[in-house]
Motif scaffolding. Structure first.
Motif, PDB file in Angstrom:
ATOM      1  N   ASP A  60      -2.414  -2.982  -7.990  1.00  0.00           N
ATOM      2  CA  ASP A  60      -0.993  -2.711  -7.784  1.00  0.00           C
ATOM      3  C   ASP A  60      -0.646  -1.348  -8.375  1.00  0.00           C
ATOM      4  N   ASN A  69       4.608  -2.342  -6.052  1.00  0.00           N
ATOM      5  CA  ASN A  69       3.587  -2.445  -5.017  1.00  0.00           C
ATOM      6  C   ASN A  69       3.679  -1.249  -4.069  1.00  0.00           C
ATOM      7  N   ASN A 112       1.593  -0.967  -1.078  1.00  0.00           N
ATOM      8  CA  ASN A 112       1.856  -1.973  -0.041  1.00  0.00           C
ATOM      9  C   ASN A 112       0.617  -2.830   0.208  1.00  0.00           C
ATOM     10  N   PRO A 130      -1.414  -6.157   0.307  1.00  0.00           N
ATOM     11  CA  PRO A 130      -1.094  -7.586   0.451  1.00  0.00           C
ATOM     12  C   PRO A 130      -2.066  -8.488  -0.315  1.00  0.00           C
ATOM     13  N   GLN A 137      -3.589 -11.287  -3.051  1.00  0.00           N
ATOM     14  CA  GLN A 137      -3.216 -12.675  -3.324  1.00  0.00           C
ATOM     15  C   GLN A 137      -3.585 -13.029  -4.756  1.00  0.00           C
ATOM     16  N   TYR A 170      -1.172 -17.037  -0.256  1.00  0.00           N
ATOM     17  CA  TYR A 170       0.171 -16.615  -0.648  1.00  0.00           C
ATOM     18  C   TYR A 170       0.146 -15.137  -1.041  1.00  0.00           C
ATOM     19  N   VAL A 211       1.375 -11.459  -2.012  1.00  0.00           N
ATOM     20  CA  VAL A 211       2.569 -10.977  -2.711  1.00  0.00           C
ATOM     21  C   VAL A 211       3.416 -10.171  -1.735  1.00  0.00           C
ATOM     22  N   ARG A 212       4.645  -9.905  -2.136  1.00  0.00           N
ATOM     23  CA  ARG A 212       5.522  -9.091  -1.295  1.00  0.00           C
ATOM     24  C   ARG A 212       4.974  -7.680  -1.199  1.00  0.00           C
ATOM     25  N   GLY A 213       5.293  -7.026  -0.112  1.00  0.00           N
ATOM     26  CA  GLY A 213       4.871  -5.644   0.076  1.00  0.00           C
ATOM     27  C   GLY A 213       5.693  -4.706  -0.790  1.00  0.00           C
ATOM     28  N   GLN A 272       8.411  -2.842  -2.629  1.00  0.00           N
ATOM     29  CA  GLN A 272       9.738  -3.270  -3.080  1.00  0.00           C
ATOM     30  C   GLN A 272      10.405  -2.129  -3.824  1.00  0.00           C
TER      31      GLN A 272
END
Length: 124
Positions: A76, A97, A100, A102, A104, A109, A111-113, A115
């Motif tokens: 990240d 992030n 971007n 993706p 897990q 699941y 994570v969000r891209g 933000q």
């Protein structure tokens, strides 16, 4: 005269679980975690901070077979700008992030891209 304060921190943790040697796999916990943090304060007003955590060795169950699946490493990149208006009040812009990615932390699941968060803080 310009005043600059800097901070640099690098941390790496490796985790060993006694239950893993007995055949039990600890689900969704990292085997290692690393973090890089750099912070710069300019003119006693602007703080720029970046963090880059890395987590890896996470194992998750494959639901059909019950066998362990190793998730790819989670990488990240975060960046924060804080502008200190007074000792108690500040405004900030935060990006999380930024790659971007993706990744897990829990199987299936992601994570969000990318933000972005804008806000203010007030200390009592």
């Amino acid at each position: 005269m310009r005043e600059v304060r800097t901070q640099l921190k690098v941390r790496f943790d490796y985790f060993g679980y006694a239950s893993a040697s007995a055949g039990f796999v600890p689900w969704h916990v990292p085997q290692y975690r690393g973090e890089f943090l750099a912070s710069v304060m300019l003119y006693k007003k602007l703080v720029v901070q970046t963090t880059s955590p890395v987590l890896g060795g996470i194992q998750a169950p494959e639901l059909n077979s019950g066998k362990a699946v190793r998730l790819p490493a989670a990488i990240d990149l975060n960046l924060t700008f804080d502008y200190l208006i007074s000792e108690r009040f500040a405004v900030f812009l935060k990006g999380e992030n930024l790659l971007n990615n993706p990744y897990q932390l829990f199987r299936n699941y992601p994570v969000r891209g990318l933000q972005v968060l804008v806000g203010a803080t007030y200390n009592f």
